[in-house]
Motif scaffolding. Structure first.
Motif, PDB file in Angstrom:
ATOM      1  N   SER B 134      11.250  32.458 -34.936  1.00 61.82           N
ATOM      2  CA  SER B 134      11.594  31.908 -33.626  1.00 61.82           C
ATOM      3  C   SER B 134      10.460  32.046 -32.607  1.00 61.82           C
ATOM      4  O   SER B 134      10.214  31.134 -31.835  1.00 61.82           O
ATOM      5  N   TYR B 157      14.865  27.479 -24.856  1.00 58.38           N
ATOM      6  CA  TYR B 157      15.055  28.025 -26.193  1.00 58.38           C
ATOM      7  C   TYR B 157      14.828  29.527 -26.173  1.00 58.38           C
ATOM      8  O   TYR B 157      15.574  30.285 -26.798  1.00 58.38           O
ATOM      9  N   SER B 161      17.854  31.875 -26.879  1.00 59.92           N
ATOM     10  CA  SER B 161      17.609  32.514 -28.156  1.00 59.92           C
ATOM     11  C   SER B 161      17.697  34.027 -28.002  1.00 59.92           C
ATOM     12  O   SER B 161      18.233  34.717 -28.875  1.00 59.92           O
ATOM     13  N   LYS B 209      21.326  29.523 -33.808  1.00 56.30           N
ATOM     14  CA  LYS B 209      20.116  28.904 -34.390  1.00 56.30           C
ATOM     15  C   LYS B 209      20.478  27.629 -35.145  1.00 56.30           C
ATOM     16  O   LYS B 209      19.679  26.711 -35.229  1.00 56.30           O
ATOM     17  N   SER B 238      13.462  25.826 -39.543  1.00 51.33           N
ATOM     18  CA  SER B 238      14.231  26.835 -38.824  1.00 51.33           C
ATOM     19  C   SER B 238      15.688  26.769 -39.252  1.00 51.33           C
ATOM     20  O   SER B 238      16.306  27.780 -39.599  1.00 51.33           O
TER      21      SER B 238
END
Lengths: 937, 471
Positions: B134, B157, B161, B209, B238
């Motif tokens: 990430s 993000y 995240s 995710k 990802s």
């Protein structure tokens, strides 16, 4: 092998016209016909064997693990459909040559038509239902392209999309149904499925299987209530309508009913679902067709109505009804294709399809009119024509149904009603277009007969209607017999098609329908007005409205969810996580576990209170960043005190020095940022955020509570037992850091050094506008280095360094260690920077902190490597006790060297970060730099 | 098990890392865009070849990592996708004025993270892999930081995240408190009062995710804002890597198969399929649309997760391949049309009106990709969808079947909208009309598109290969 060839030839045929298009339209047209002609020839060559009751097969594995095989079969039903598809396909190809104007690409239409032909042949010849599905989807797709052929018209695009949405969704239902069939039977082979009819009907999944399969069939065959896509697919070029919407694509649905008839039919559920859908479709569509002014619209609804009739026949579940259905499929294909082509001719020659304008064409194109009238009569079920025969069979079958009981009269009555409407609209088609006065301002005037070859396909079909109608026994019976046998799965009972069955009830019903239809049409004026007033419902509008509504819903949801606001995302995210966490915690019967709670003493209580107050205060005044920072440091301090309270002096020391360094770091960073956080949350959002964070906090707290009040095994015992014997130190925390988990620590200090270098790299060359006033507009102090502070810090420096050394040395056995010592040294040094400025310090302390940090890491690594020299694994440590004079017994561990590395790295990294951040700030307070000549630069 | 085996299994990972270090040193020494790209491509290609040559041993494992059929498959996918992204990045970045070489560095780091993630059988390696995957993505998404969209994408993000990782960690902590173990086999040992809560929170973190509704909110914004190669990476490796590790968790840790949780997961799957597809309806931006489409596709994939049988693994494998190939093709076309990145990216659907008449091959590739994503026969997507439906029907999960069908039906609508736009006559944006790329780049996309068709027409080899892998 020839079976595969039959299916694949049109693929070849699709490529040819694209290549030959440049040589002119005639060559293009003829070359396009080659492949279907060969297909047709091959089919005819198999005719005798299939009519004798043989089933030809071809098998090849494709995706064996899923049961998807490339297997084909040619039996009576498949043959009949394949003949229709290739035969009418050929006529349509010929017809399209003259229909299409020179602007439109003929090659493209031919290619698409042949791809469609391939897909249809695939459906009717598949011996594996999954393979059939593959072709089924392909028809949806290629018909989408065909309907949207005139892609510049918005109506064409919309119609194509609607058709695809409906039939595509139906196809997916069918896919699920097919998978279920395979699940029940254990094979996707059609032969196995057809043989396992009893097993399927007895299975508990039968109802859902049936519904899914029927959904597929009904959407494809435009059955009520999925019928509305078909009229809107009429924006396709007429050859396409003639092909897709008379003979082929819409027949795929009823083909499926026929194909799976032995497997699925014969239950009450089948009867009610299939026959009532068919009945509703037949009557409703016939009624609507009467009121359509568009020629093709009328034909479209009539197609729907006839498809309903066929569905209804399959629903009857008797052997003769199935035979009649097969018969009507053939009949409908012939007369409807010819009618569509006739409509196309009329459209082509007059430029309009509106029946309010088209009148009295008999005078201008009598030959075409004659053809259309015969075909229309067949549609109405006039004797001597094929439509009459199948309609008679239909009436006869409607009279004795086992499932209807006392309601037995309903079916014949409604059937007659449907037929009556059918007569009325057929008559309207004839009367309105060819008679009924003079044409009203036609776009093309005067109309005349079309080119010779444009009529040939119509002629052939009309002749077929007549031949079948008059001599059914010689023409169609063998086909029908073979097809019906294939549908039923066993030999047809003896039955002979004949024109005349004597005076009986079906004949009477036919008579009523004919007379009633004419009567109804004669009353048309009042009826039309009535329809306009009351029952004018446009399904397109309904569908569009539905689409619009779902689109608006989508838009609304999008706006709600996706407004781009990070705060909103965060809130939704935390909220959803809360829900998931709650679900996870739900089964937990009791919050408090079995462990005894430690008693609360006043000191802890006060500390806890301070923590809470500090945290709340930070949140409350966070708009004022410096003040919030101060309150936050209270939290940090209380945490350090808590560590002391719970006998972890080492952690407390670490915490307090980390706290100091962090606060300095934050102060330096905050200096460049606005002093006040703007207030961007409305009261609503504040309430939401408070509720969410409160709930999340409570959830986490509760979880911790449940975990901590239950017995758990701790790993600390191991370290407590082995610290002295294994690592030679009684300060367990330090021993863990430098010995047990030495490798981790090595990694950590490496990361620390890397982070420092990273920050250095980012700050390097950075120029920031420097604030000269605080949040409330007060100017920062002009004197950056107050003397008292400088003096005090200079006194402090040696003291602090001594303390740090002390702490470092005692670290292995008592609270302390390299990490804390490093932080203390850093704090002492940074104080010098703060009190007297970077310039002053740099002159006196010419260290390159990057090298300091790096050498720290190097020392630590070398210590680890050293153990290799003695044949031990990396970072193995040893210790010994030496006796120093004055100091006394002193323990010397190799881990100390490692600790030196930690110490040096911490100092280097911390200073690297803070000194460079500080330098950014420093420049504001210095007089502008001048060059040698005293000019400002 | 012979000792050197695990070390060799680590070879591809080591190669990727070595390439990363080489690129790093290269940047320090002298910035050379093409050389950096070349090192990246060679490194990834070498790793790919090595991985192919490895011939999955019977589950070589270390305490942290396991090398079995599943990780072999996933590693191949990761390396292949990264290779495609690296190849296209070179074209894309040619026009970028800022430093270009670091992009490859980040790409390689992300690939290394994904490799760790797919092979992890321990919560520590899981978290490590996830973060290694990430972190570079934050940087890559914000790479064009002069453009506020890109910066916003990276920031969003990053922050969301972080929240996701926090939940993940808390969940892990709870599981650890329950079982005293961090490795998957140890986690399987016992079920306890708060194991379920821990599992739920881990699902939140991983679901974020995978952009499972309702944790999907970041997806469209980030997809739209980030530079295309970064988005491509986000959509391919990802998601793939996180899905694989989640699959492994479901297979190996019983709490992940708990009834209540499974029901919750099924509910989320249905929600994801419907919402993802519904929201895609109104999008006029291709990247955003693909973002929603990826949400929907992972909804379909969740079906495999919910059912969690042996066949589900095969299904997931097949679906992942088909999804990856089609997604890479679609993004590849977007990348090529946006290359070199001087001005705004070609993500608005307006850019694609009449593309067929300007760049026929690219339009054809995009058409194939859309057909495959919509699940039309004779494209890879059909095989994938077919597997999912077969799985759901076999397990008799009717609601899931219904959602897959409804979702696909809606999907058809918007994928076709894109396709139709490609063939419209009006050429809207003439400014992009004549700009042809290097033939090699077009070839990559075309090869991918061809792969979509080959997988759809003749999937048996791929399917057999997947079925033959041991997990």
């Amino acid at each position: 092998m020839t079976l595969l060839l039959i299916v694949l030839l049109p693929l070849f045929g699709a490529l040819v016209p694209l290549a030959t298009e440049r040589y002119g339209r005639n060559i293009c047209a003829w070359s396009a016909c080659i492949a279907p002609l060969i297909s047709l020839g091959l089919l005819i060559s198999h005719l005798p064997r299939v009519l004798a009751g043989e089933t030809l097969r071809y098998h090849r594995e494709w995706l064996p693990s899923l049961g998807l095989d490339l297997s084909l079969r040619l039996d009576g039903l498949g043959l009949m459909f394949a003949l229709l598809i290739t035969g009418i396909g050929l006529l349509v190809l010929l017809y399209a040559r003259y229909y299409l104007s020179s602007k439109d690409s003929l090659g493209k239409l031919y290619a698409l038509l042949q791809i469609f032909m391939l897909a249809m042949l695939g459906i009717v010849l598949s011996d594996n239902i999954l393979l059939m599905l593959v072709f089924w989807e392909l028809t949806s797709l290629s018909s989408f392209l065909l309907i949207g052929y005139w892609s510049h018209q918005s109506a064409a695009r919309k119609g194509a999309r609607m058709a695809l949405a409906i039939t595509g969704a139906g196809g997916l239902c069918l896919l699920a149904g097919a998978l279920l069939l395979g699940h029940i039977v254990g094979s996707f082979n059609l032969g196995d499925i057809l043989a396992a009819g009893d097993q399927i009907r007895a299975h508990s999944l039968y109802p859902i299987t049936l519904i899914l399969v029927l959904l597929g069939a009904f959407t494809k065959s435009a059955q009520f209530p999925f019928h509305f896509w078909l009229p809107h697919a009429m924006s396709a070029p007429t050859p396409v309508s003639a092909y897709l919407h008379s003979a082929t694509m819409v027949k795929a649905g009823v083909f499926l009913l026929a194909r799976l008839y032995p497997a699925l039919a014969g239950t009450e559920m089948w009867f009610f679902l299939v026959s009532f859908t068919g009945l509703a479709t037949m009557v409703y569509a016939a009624y609507t067709a009467l009121f359509k002014h568009d020629l093709k619209g009328l034909l479209a609804y009539s197609t729907i109505s006839h498809l309903g009739l066929i569905t209804l026949l399959f629903g009857f579940s008797t052997e003769l009804a199935a035979a009649a259905a097969v018969f009507h499929i053939i009949n409908h294909a012939t007369f409807k294709a010819s009618l569509f082509m006739a409509a196309g001719i009329i459209d082509h020659e007059t430029g309009t399809r509106d029946m309010r304008k088209l009148n009295g064409l008999w005078k201008y194109m009598p030959y075409t009119a004659l053809l259309a009238m015969v075909a229309s009569a067949a549609m109405a079920g006039v004797p001597l024509l094929n439509g009459f025969l199948s309609k008679e069979m239909f009436f006869a079958e409607s009279l004795h149904l086992e499932y209807m009981g006392a309601w037995g009269w309903v079916m014949p009555v409604l059937a007659t009603l449907g037929a009556l409407f059918s007569v009325a609209y057929s008559w309207r088609f004839i009367h309105d277009v060819f008679f009924n006065g003079e044409p009203v301002d036609l776009p093309k005037y005067p109309p005349h007969e079309p080119p010779r070859f444009m009529k040939v396909p119509v002629e052939m079909l009309v002749v077929l209607c007549l031949l079948v109608g008059i001599f059914p026994h010689f023409t169609v019976e063998p086909f029908m017999h073979a097809a019906a046998s294939a549908v039923l799965g066993h030999e047809m009972p003896e039955y002979h098609l004949a024109l005349w069955h004597g005076f009986n009830l079906p004949l009477l019903m036919s008579g009523i329908a004919l007379a009633g239809g004419l009567l109804l049409y004669s009353q048309r004026k009042g009826l039309f007005a009535f329809y306009e007033r009351k029952f004018r419902s446009d399904e397109k509008l309904v569908f569009e409205a539905r689409v619009q509504r779902s689109v608006r819903l989508a838009q609304w949801v999008t706006d709600r969810l996706e407004n781009g606001s990070l705060q909103r995302y965060m809130a939704l995210f935390v909220g959803s996580a809360l829900v998931v966490g709650t679900v996870g915690m739900w089964p937990l019967a009791e919050w408090t576990g079995s462990r005894a709670l430690t008693p609360v003493d006043p000191v802890s209580l006060i500390a806890a209170g301070l923590l809470i107050v500090g945290s709340f205060g930070t949140v409350l005044i966070h708009h004022n960043r410096f003040a919030a920072l101060l309150l936050l440091s209270v939290v940090g301090l209380v945490v350090s005190l808590t560590f002391i309270r719970f006998s972890a002096p080492d952690l407390a020391l670490t915490q307090i020095s980390v706290e100091a360094v962090t606060i300095v770091l934050l102060m330096l960073a905050l200096y460049f940022l606005p002093q006040l956080t703007p207030n961007e949350s409305g009261p609503k959002r504040v309430v939401r955020d408070v509720a969410l964070s409160g709930a999340a906090g409570a959830g986490v707290g509760l979880l911790c509570w449940t975990v901590l009040t239950r017995p758990f095994t701790s790993i600390s015992d191991y370290f407590l037992e082995n610290s002295v014997s294994g690592g030679g130190g009684s300060n367990v925390v330090n021993v863990i850091l430098v010995d047990f988990r030495g490798f981790d620590t090595l990694g950590e200090i490496t990361v620390l050094a890397l982070a420092a270098v990273g920050i250095y790299a980012m700050l390097h060359g950075l120029k920031l506008p420097l604030p000269n006033a605080d949040g409330e507009g007060r100017r920062w102090a002009q004197d950056p280095h107050p003397p008292i502070l400088s003096v005090m810090t200079r006194i402090l420096l040696p003291l602090a360094i001594m303390v740090s050394l002390y702490i470092f040395l005692r670290g292995h056995n008592m609270p302390g260690g390299g990490f804390i010592a490093g932080l203390i040294t850093s704090v002492a040094l940074i104080l010098q920077y703060i009190s007297t400025g970077t310039e002053w310090m740099q002159q006196r302390l010419r260290w390159n902190y990057r090298k300091v940090a790096a050498s720290g890491v190097m020392i630590a690594t070398l210590t680890g490597l050293a153990s290799w020299l003695f044949g031990y694994p990396f970072l193995t440590s040893t210790f010994t006790h030496v006796h120093w004079p004055v100091v006394g017994d002193f323990e010397l561990a190799s881990a100390m060297a490692f600790d030196v590395g930690v110490y040096v790295t911490v100092v280097g990294a911390t200073m690297l970060i803070l000194a460079h951040l500080g330098r950014l700030a420093q420049s504001t307070h210095e007089p502008p730099a001048t060059n040698e000549k005293g000019e400002k630069i | 098990m012979p000792a050197p085996l695990p070390l060799l299994s680590l070879g591809p990972f080591a190669l990727v890392c070595a390439a990363a270090v080489t690129v790093l040193l290269g940047i320090a020494w002298q910035r050379m865009h093409t050389v950096s790209a070349l090192v990246t491509i060679v490194g990834l290609l070498g790793a790919l070849v090595l991985q192919l040559a490895l011939q999955t041993p019977d589950s070589a494992e270390t305490p942290l990592l396991v090398f079995d059929g599943l990780s072999h498959f996933a590693a191949l996918m990761v390396l292949g996708s990264s290779l495609v992204v690296a190849l296209l990045s070179h074209t894309y970045l040619r026009g970028y004025t800022g430093p270009r070489e670091e992009f490859y560095l980040l790409l390689l780091c992300a690939a290394a993270g994904a490799l760790i993630l797919v092979a992890s059988q321990h919560l520590a390696s899981l978290f490590f892999g996830l973060e290694l995957l990430s972190m570079p993505l934050y940087g890559m998404l914000a790479y064009r930081f002069q453009s506020s969209h890109s910066l916003e994408a990276g920031l969003k993000y990053l922050i969301l995240s972080a929240a996701g990782s926090a939940f993940l960690l808390f969940g892990m902590a709870l599981l650890y408190a329950q079982t005293g173990a961090l490795d998957f086999t140890g986690l399987a040992s016992e079920m306890g009062p708060w194991a379920l809560a821990g599992t739920g929170l881990m699902l939140v973190g991983l679901g974020f995710k995978l952009s499972i509704v309702p944790f999907h909110l970041w997806t469209p914004d980030v997809y739209q804002g980030g530079p295309v190669p970064a988005t491509m990476l986000l959509a391919s490796i990802s998601k793939l890597a996180v899905f694989v590790v989640l699959l492994r968790l479901v297979l190996e840790v019983p709490t992940f198969r708990d009834e209540a949780l499974s029901a919750l997961l099924a509910g989320l799957a249905i929600l994801t399929m419907i919402v993802g597809n519904l929201l895609a309806l109104r999008q006029s931006d291709l990247k955003r649309l693909l973002g929603y489409s990826s949400i929907a596709h992972f909804g379909y994939l969740l079906v495999a997760l919910v059912i969690g049988s042996r066949f589900a693994v095969e299904t997931a494998g097949v679906y992942l391949i088909t999804y990856l190939v089609a997604t890479l093709t679609a993004f590849g076309v977007v990348t090529l049309l946006s290359s070199p990145c001087r001005t705004e990216e070609a993500s608005n659907l307006e850019h694609y009106r009449g593309l067929f008449w300007r760049r026929p091959w690219l339009a054809a590739a995009l058409t194939v990709a859309m057909l495959s994503l919509a699940g039309i026969p004779f494209t890879a997507g059909f095989i994938g969808k077919f597997y999912i439906l077969a799985l759901a029907v076999d397990a008799q999960r009717w609601w899931l079947v219904a959602a897959v069908i409804a979702g696909s039906a809606i999907g058809l609508y918007y994928y076709l909208r894109v396709m139709v736009a490609l063939f419209l006559r009006e050429a809207a944006d003439a400014s992009r009309a004549g700009r042809g790329g290097h033939w090699l780049n077009d070839t990559i996309v075309l090869v991918l598109a061809l792969l979509v068709i080959v997988l759809g027409v003749w999937p048996a080899p791929a399917v057999d290969w997947l079925a033959g892998l041991n997990y």
